[in-house]
Design a protein around this motif. Sequence first.
Motif, PDB file in Angstrom:
ATOM      1  N   LEU A   1      16.409  76.228 126.287  1.00  0.00           N
ATOM      2  CA  LEU A   1      16.919  77.594 126.382  1.00  0.00           C
ATOM      3  C   LEU A   1      16.445  78.301 127.643  1.00  0.00           C
ATOM      4  O   LEU A   1      16.987  79.339 128.015  1.00  0.00           O
ATOM      5  CB  LEU A   1      16.477  78.398 125.155  1.00  0.00           C
ATOM      6  N   GLY A   2      15.430  77.753 128.286  1.00  0.00           N
ATOM      7  CA  GLY A   2      14.897  78.377 129.500  1.00  0.00           C
ATOM      8  C   GLY A   2      13.472  77.916 129.733  1.00  0.00           C
ATOM      9  O   GLY A   2      13.025  76.908 129.180  1.00  0.00           O
ATOM     10  N   TRP A   3      12.760  78.653 130.555  1.00  0.00           N
ATOM     11  CA  TRP A   3      11.365  78.330 130.833  1.00  0.00           C
ATOM     12  C   TRP A   3      10.489  78.818 129.694  1.00  0.00           C
ATOM     13  O   TRP A   3      10.745  79.864 129.105  1.00  0.00           O
ATOM     14  CB  TRP A   3      10.915  78.951 132.147  1.00  0.00           C
ATOM     15  N   GLY A   4       9.455  78.071 129.437  1.00  0.00           N
ATOM     16  CA  GLY A   4       8.526  78.423 128.370  1.00  0.00           C
ATOM     17  C   GLY A   4       7.298  79.114 128.921  1.00  0.00           C
ATOM     18  O   GLY A   4       7.395  80.162 129.549  1.00  0.00           O
ATOM     19  N   SER A   5       6.134  78.496 128.749  1.00  0.00           N
ATOM     20  CA  SER A   5       4.868  79.098 129.158  1.00  0.00           C
ATOM     21  C   SER A   5       4.075  78.131 130.026  1.00  0.00           C
ATOM     22  O   SER A   5       3.443  77.200 129.507  1.00  0.00           O
ATOM     23  CB  SER A   5       4.048  79.475 127.918  1.00  0.00           C
ATOM     24  N   PRO A   6       4.089  78.326 131.361  1.00  0.00           N
ATOM     25  CA  PRO A   6       3.275  77.467 132.227  1.00  0.00           C
ATOM     26  C   PRO A   6       1.792  77.515 131.858  1.00  0.00           C
ATOM     27  O   PRO A   6       1.095  76.502 131.911  1.00  0.00           O
ATOM     28  CB  PRO A   6       3.517  78.060 133.621  1.00  0.00           C
ATOM     29  N   ALA A   7       1.319  78.704 131.452  1.00  0.00           N
ATOM     30  CA  ALA A   7      -0.084  78.818 131.022  1.00  0.00           C
ATOM     31  C   ALA A   7      -0.323  77.984 129.774  1.00  0.00           C
ATOM     32  O   ALA A   7      -1.360  77.325 129.632  1.00  0.00           O
ATOM     33  CB  ALA A   7      -0.438  80.276 130.761  1.00  0.00           C
ATOM     34  N   GLY A   8       0.649  78.005 128.855  1.00  0.00           N
ATOM     35  CA  GLY A   8       0.533  77.189 127.651  1.00  0.00           C
ATOM     36  C   GLY A   8       0.508  75.716 127.976  1.00  0.00           C
ATOM     37  O   GLY A   8      -0.220  74.937 127.344  1.00  0.00           O
ATOM     38  N   ALA A   9       1.294  75.321 128.994  1.00  0.00           N
ATOM     39  CA  ALA A   9       1.309  73.921 129.408  1.00  0.00           C
ATOM     40  C   ALA A   9      -0.054  73.501 129.947  1.00  0.00           C
ATOM     41  O   ALA A   9      -0.533  72.394 129.673  1.00  0.00           O
ATOM     42  CB  ALA A   9       2.390  73.706 130.474  1.00  0.00           C
TER      43      ALA A   9
END
Length: 276
Positions: A97-105
């Motif tokens: 659906l789109g970009w998620g969380s780079p910090a979460g990655a």
Amino acid sequence: MRLVIQLAVVAAIAVVGSTLVNAVASNPPLTLIIGLVTAAAALLGYRWVVRRTEHRPIDELSRTGAVPTLALGTLIGVGLFASVILNIAFLDGYRVLGWGSPAGAVALVGFMAAAAVTEELIFRGILFRIIEQWTGTWTALVLTAALFGLSHLFNPHATLWGALAIAIEAGAMLAAAYAATRTLWFPIGLHFGWNCAAGAIFSTEVSGNDTPDGLLHAVMSGPTALTGGEFGPEGSVYAVLFASVLTVVFLWLAHRRGRIVSRREARTAPRTTLAP
């Protein structure tokens, strides 16, 4: 006795590291650091306790070729999971659906590093290796694969099918990977690459653990047989099928390289001759 001592040391490091990682989960950089430190501490703890209890070089964690072997395992793990997701997406079971969380990655990379290293040291470095010395490769593979699957029954969204799938696609595959290479760096990389692709990149559920978003924001829908349901893609028939094929390949390589230990060899050979 050595099995118990080795398990106690590595498991203690795993528990402490997991507790600390969970305590700082809201701080991605710190989660990454603590995860990597936990992985390093587990490797050092394993080397120390095995040397003290078995009085031999730790060849299964040899520094020679460690980086390329770890990198190769990681690439194969990422590629394997990506293949599963692409097939699920082809049948509309996975949509970005789109970009998620780079910090979460970033946080998930630390968490997955700690999990991959500690689990491989426990299940392949200690349990599989020592049971193989007692019973041979085939029995050790079946027993440790079953134990690995059962250990995932304690996860929040665990199911009997999910545990069985983990036993087949991870427990058996990772034991076969170790048997084929006789180095822990390869299954560690394979395990880490799979988990990172699942959580940190494609943002799917990992073994039913309520995994937060990673790099992508995606949704899964469709039959549980296709998507794995709440357990995640590891419960998908695609994951079981693809990993089973790779397991057969690893076992073929192990046989070709003369690294399958028969029950008779396990019974008659001195323990030191069966060390990797």
